[in-house]
Design a protein around this motif. Structure first.
Motif, PDB file in Angstrom:
ATOM      1  N   ILE A  10      -2.897  -1.731  -1.909  1.00 55.19           N
ATOM      2  CA  ILE A  10      -2.659  -2.813  -2.876  1.00 55.19           C
ATOM      3  C   ILE A  10      -3.468  -2.559  -4.141  1.00 55.19           C
ATOM      4  CG2 ILE A  10      -2.895  -5.279  -3.336  1.00 55.19           C
ATOM      5  CD1 ILE A  10      -2.441  -5.756  -0.361  1.00 55.19           C
ATOM      6  N   ARG A  11      -4.733  -2.209  -3.967  1.00 57.11           N
ATOM      7  CA  ARG A  11      -5.610  -1.947  -5.115  1.00 57.11           C
ATOM      8  C   ARG A  11      -5.025  -0.860  -6.011  1.00 57.11           C
ATOM      9  NH1 ARG A  11     -10.062   1.554  -3.516  1.00 57.11           N
ATOM     10  NH2 ARG A  11      -8.343   2.968  -3.937  1.00 57.11           N
ATOM     11  N   ASP A  12      -4.573   0.225  -5.400  1.00 55.61           N
ATOM     12  CA  ASP A  12      -4.005   1.331  -6.166  1.00 55.61           C
ATOM     13  C   ASP A  12      -2.728   0.928  -6.889  1.00 55.61           C
ATOM     14  OD1 ASP A  12      -6.093   2.878  -5.263  1.00 55.61           O
ATOM     15  OD2 ASP A  12      -4.893   3.992  -3.799  1.00 55.61           O
ATOM     16  N   SER A  13      -1.927   0.085  -6.253  1.00 63.10           N
ATOM     17  CA  SER A  13      -0.681  -0.352  -6.894  1.00 63.10           C
ATOM     18  C   SER A  13      -0.958  -1.175  -8.153  1.00 63.10           C
ATOM     19  CB  SER A  13       0.182  -1.158  -5.919  1.00 63.10           C
ATOM     20  OG  SER A  13      -0.348  -2.450  -5.707  1.00 63.10           O
ATOM     21  N   LYS A  14      -2.146  -1.765  -8.213  1.00 63.02           N
ATOM     22  CA  LYS A  14      -2.562  -2.552  -9.382  1.00 63.02           C
ATOM     23  C   LYS A  14      -3.349  -1.702 -10.380  1.00 63.02           C
ATOM     24  CE  LYS A  14      -1.604  -6.657  -7.338  1.00 63.02           C
ATOM     25  NZ  LYS A  14      -0.828  -7.739  -7.852  1.00 63.02           N
TER      26      LYS A  14
END
Length: 73
Positions: A10-14
């Motif tokens: 999730i962090r990487d997608s943001k």
């Protein structure tokens, strides 16, 4: 580490880093390194802050965490 991987998706997608989430959520950056190394796991209160920093709800964060940890036999 597996729990960390779900969060990291999730962090990487943001396009964020642990340091960004730590700053936004006002939690120590060591939380993430300890979590990644399997030394500790964030408690519910910290998970809520992390979810808020990621602009997602707890169920989305927990789903990503547990999805990463499913063992298929």
């Amino acid at each position: 580490m597996y729990l960390y991987e779900g969060y990291a998706k999730i962090r990487d997608s943001k396009k964020l880093k642990d340091s960004d989430i730590a700053r936004i959520a006002d939690i120590p950056q060591s939380t993430f390194s300890d979590w990644k190394k399997g030394k500790s796991y964030p408690k519910t209160q910290k998970l809520k802050k992390i979810a808020d920093a990621l602009e997602c709800d707890m169920s989305t964060l927990l789903s990503a965490i547990f999805e990463t940890n499913v063992v298929y036999m």
